[in-house]
Enzyme design. Sequence first.
Site, PDB file in Angstrom:
ATOM      1  N   HIS A 207       0.838  -1.204   0.000  1.00 22.80           N
ATOM      2  CA  HIS A 207       0.000   0.000   0.000  1.00 22.80           C
ATOM      3  C   HIS A 207       0.872   1.253   0.000  1.00 22.80           C
ATOM      4  O   HIS A 207       1.884   1.304   0.688  1.00 22.80           O
ATOM      5  CB  HIS A 207      -0.923  -0.007   1.217  1.00 22.80           C
ATOM      6  CG  HIS A 207      -1.938  -1.110   1.148  1.00 22.80           C
ATOM      7  ND1 HIS A 207      -2.595  -1.601   2.243  1.00 22.80           N
ATOM      8  CD2 HIS A 207      -2.377  -1.824   0.083  1.00 22.80           C
ATOM      9  CE1 HIS A 207      -3.415  -2.577   1.852  1.00 22.80           C
ATOM     10  NE2 HIS A 207      -3.296  -2.732   0.553  1.00 22.80           N
ATOM     11  N   PHE A 208       0.472   2.234  -0.783  1.00 24.09           N
ATOM     12  CA  PHE A 208       1.286   3.438  -0.879  1.00 24.09           C
ATOM     13  C   PHE A 208       0.487   4.625  -1.407  1.00 24.09           C
ATOM     14  O   PHE A 208      -0.635   4.471  -1.885  1.00 24.09           O
ATOM     15  CB  PHE A 208       2.501   3.208  -1.796  1.00 24.09           C
ATOM     16  CG  PHE A 208       2.132   2.920  -3.237  1.00 24.09           C
ATOM     17  CD1 PHE A 208       2.009   1.621  -3.684  1.00 24.09           C
ATOM     18  CD2 PHE A 208       1.894   3.947  -4.147  1.00 24.09           C
ATOM     19  CE1 PHE A 208       1.649   1.344  -5.008  1.00 24.09           C
ATOM     20  CE2 PHE A 208       1.541   3.688  -5.463  1.00 24.09           C
ATOM     21  CZ  PHE A 208       1.417   2.377  -5.899  1.00 24.09           C
ATOM     22  N   LEU A 209       1.109   5.791  -1.299  1.00 19.73           N
ATOM     23  CA  LEU A 209       0.611   6.999  -1.960  1.00 19.73           C
ATOM     24  C   LEU A 209       1.711   7.429  -2.915  1.00 19.73           C
ATOM     25  O   LEU A 209       2.887   7.307  -2.582  1.00 19.73           O
ATOM     26  CB  LEU A 209       0.411   8.136  -0.951  1.00 19.73           C
ATOM     27  CG  LEU A 209      -0.590   7.925   0.172  1.00 19.73           C
ATOM     28  CD1 LEU A 209      -0.486   9.069   1.173  1.00 19.73           C
ATOM     29  CD2 LEU A 209      -1.989   7.894  -0.413  1.00 19.73           C
ATOM     30  N   GLU A 210       1.341   7.919  -4.073  1.00 16.91           N
ATOM     31  CA  GLU A 210       2.369   8.483  -4.967  1.00 16.91           C
ATOM     32  C   GLU A 210       1.896   9.817  -5.527  1.00 16.91           C
ATOM     33  O   GLU A 210       0.734   9.951  -5.927  1.00 16.91           O
ATOM     34  CB  GLU A 210       2.678   7.535  -6.143  1.00 16.91           C
ATOM     35  CG  GLU A 210       3.795   6.561  -5.818  1.00 16.91           C
ATOM     36  CD  GLU A 210       4.280   5.726  -7.011  1.00 16.91           C
ATOM     37  OE1 GLU A 210       5.121   4.849  -6.773  1.00 16.91           O
ATOM     38  OE2 GLU A 210       3.841   5.941  -8.158  1.00 16.91           O
ATOM     39  N   HIS A 246      -3.392   3.911  -2.786  1.00 17.49           N
ATOM     40  CA  HIS A 246      -3.617   2.462  -2.865  1.00 17.49           C
ATOM     41  C   HIS A 246      -3.710   1.902  -1.455  1.00 17.49           C
ATOM     42  O   HIS A 246      -2.707   1.788  -0.748  1.00 17.49           O
ATOM     43  CB  HIS A 246      -2.459   1.790  -3.634  1.00 17.49           C
ATOM     44  CG  HIS A 246      -2.579   0.295  -3.717  1.00 17.49           C
ATOM     45  ND1 HIS A 246      -1.503  -0.541  -3.893  1.00 17.49           N
ATOM     46  CD2 HIS A 246      -3.663  -0.520  -3.654  1.00 17.49           C
ATOM     47  CE1 HIS A 246      -1.908  -1.796  -3.926  1.00 17.49           C
ATOM     48  NE2 HIS A 246      -3.215  -1.814  -3.780  1.00 17.49           N
ATOM     49  N   PRO A 387      -1.959   0.661 -10.604  1.00 18.31           N
ATOM     50  CA  PRO A 387      -0.707   1.109  -9.996  1.00 18.31           C
ATOM     51  C   PRO A 387       0.440   0.207 -10.434  1.00 18.31           C
ATOM     52  O   PRO A 387       0.295  -1.016 -10.451  1.00 18.31           O
ATOM     53  CB  PRO A 387      -0.977   0.967  -8.498  1.00 18.31           C
ATOM     54  CG  PRO A 387      -2.060  -0.051  -8.380  1.00 18.31           C
ATOM     55  CD  PRO A 387      -2.854  -0.013  -9.659  1.00 18.31           C
ATOM     56  N   GLY A 388       1.552   0.798 -10.810  1.00 19.33           N
ATOM     57  CA  GLY A 388       2.727  -0.007 -11.134  1.00 19.33           C
ATOM     58  C   GLY A 388       3.451  -0.346  -9.848  1.00 19.33           C
ATOM     59  O   GLY A 388       2.995  -0.012  -8.757  1.00 19.33           O
ATOM     60  N   HIS A 413      -5.023  -5.525 -12.262  1.00 16.66           N
ATOM     61  CA  HIS A 413      -5.044  -4.613 -11.112  1.00 16.66           C
ATOM     62  C   HIS A 413      -3.686  -4.011 -10.772  1.00 16.66           C
ATOM     63  O   HIS A 413      -3.584  -3.176  -9.897  1.00 16.66           O
ATOM     64  CB  HIS A 413      -5.633  -5.311  -9.894  1.00 16.66           C
ATOM     65  CG  HIS A 413      -4.644  -6.065  -9.059  1.00 16.66           C
ATOM     66  ND1 HIS A 413      -3.808  -7.033  -9.575  1.00 16.66           N
ATOM     67  CD2 HIS A 413      -4.359  -5.995  -7.742  1.00 16.66           C
ATOM     68  CE1 HIS A 413      -3.062  -7.518  -8.596  1.00 16.66           C
ATOM     69  NE2 HIS A 413      -3.370  -6.924  -7.480  1.00 16.66           N
ATOM     70  N   GLY A 414      -2.632  -4.461 -11.430  1.00 14.18           N
ATOM     71  CA  GLY A 414      -1.320  -3.911 -11.097  1.00 14.18           C
ATOM     72  C   GLY A 414      -0.262  -4.580 -11.947  1.00 14.18           C
ATOM     73  O   GLY A 414      -0.569  -5.194 -12.963  1.00 14.18           O
TER      74      GLY A 414
END
Lengths: 490, 140
Positions: A207-210, A246, A387-388, A413-414
């Site tokens: 899980h992350f923010l970009e 994410h 999301p990559g 999904h990724g």
Amino acid sequence: MNITKNDLKKINDFVWEIPKSFRADMRAPARIFATEKLLEEIFRDRSMEQLVNVATLPGIQKHALVMPDAHEGYGFPIGGVAAMDLDEGVISPGGIGYDINCGVRLLRSPVKWSDVKDKLPELATEIYDAVPSGLGRGGKLTLDKNRLDLVLGGGAGYMVEQGYGQENDLLHLEAQGHLSEADPSLVSNEAKSRGRDQLGTLGSGNHFLEIQRVDEIFSAEGKSASGGDAARAFGLFKDQLVILIHTGSRGLGHQIATDYIRLMMKVMPGYGIVLPDRELSCVPFRSAEGQKYFAAMCAGANFAWANRQTITHWIRESWRKVLGDSSGKLEIVYDVAHNIAKIEQYAINGAEKELCVHRKGATRAFGPKNPELPADYQSAGQPVLIPGSMGTASYVLVGTNESAGLSFSTSCHGAGRRMSRHGAKKIWRGSDLKKQLEQQGIIVRAGSMSGLAEEAPLAYKDVEEVVGAVHGAGLARKVARLKPLAVIKG
Amino acid sequence: MTDQGFEILEHTADLRIKVWGKTKEELFKNALRGMTHVQKPESRIKNHKSRIVKTIAIESADLTALLIDFLSEALTQSQINRAVFYNVKFLKFSDTSLEAKIEGIEVDEFDEDIKAVTYHEAEVKQNPEGVYETKIVFDI
């Protein structure tokens, strides 16, 4: 029985089939969406065997499917899709996963990234501080039982009512961020205890923010272009600054899945269901237990939408704090769930039929004119957010109408993992990765260096190849490629 | 290598471990220690905070399900109380039910966030030497 490439029938360059005759207990054939190169990677783990197991579930329609980003899971493979008949079919919590409504939301700004370049380090720090992340850490909000029930029942809409967003936010969320079948009373006290302080938290793992920039826009033909109809509809333009979120339903969702898988294990023999893997445990969709799980799962999904809504609110606050009002507002492009079961209608043998579509690590991808889409996306279709892996490209795709017949309107999904977290940690050091990302000009705000190593880009498949397969198979088409400016994670 | 009763195996995205024990109770104890080792190795607990003891009671269809349900319950307690559980004392133990006290330590945060314990590939069997063993896959 070991499965090899010789057992597959090639349908076209992007679609492969395992015939129903491969194993006696299969109730439907299985299909894999992949290029030949991705297929080689998928064969390295047990995804194929797990896909064949999915094809044994009672009431499965047409095919058991996996997307090009497939990898080994438990029960279902990740990237797995199965649509079940509502009267004769089952619902399987393992076909949704423990992280109910894990998903992705994309926010768009009105500015070019180069216009706010100097402020980016400060913005990244501000967002990292505003959105709690990390392992088993609580958040800034602690909900009592009554408020938690309102979140579970109301989803993103409840958070907007509470001041965590604006009314038009809801139009641009899958299911408007709320499943009305949710019943908070069917969520256990343990699940509620785990979720009590987790609203508005990112969590850890993948899980992350970009903070990202729009690197390339594609035309309807998939060629690089200065603008495309779908990009215009989604409000995307080249060099624009966007923010990707994410995360999912956190411990609350994990506990709902745990509780109901355990319950189903106990009652399944009574329904005469025999399965090759206990983790696929399921009950008839219409049974009392099936209906209870569905209502609890919907409550978990609502929690996840409320979570992404709360995080959006704090990101907007950070944006205003760092850039002031002159840089405009952050608007939601879209929000998709990639671990969920939904009731959707598809043509089966020429007749329209409601099905329970399980998506585990797969994204809904409705084409144009679907009644669920907001007015401004009616002619383009649904945004699909991919999301990559950390530090590499992410994609915005748009759903097609062909995907209804091909994949129950589903896309990938990724990027999809190809190496274990444990293996990644043995090869890479988090501090080296951080340096490498910074050398590429990417800002990194991460709580854990070993968490960073687990998400090393090379531990994932090539997102370009995955998206190329989805585009080639006609499941969704490319709209925009996004490149990271800042990675924020626990 | 000392016999710690568990070993970490490969899995593409999640965590697969092998656990073993001379008795069923020892198998359960080693499985708990294996899970806890992933959450936070004992050596990594710097600031020993409060000790915590929880009593749990579980009923399941068979021994394998009992093991997974036991670990799930310990994980739930671990997540709710933000603690790691290193030891277990069984008050009652049969192939389909148990009652136990699990003993642990509160922590500030985990090294690895285990989301769930799965039934996938789990099957408790006795090997030719009579040792009980199984694989367990965790969702992380």
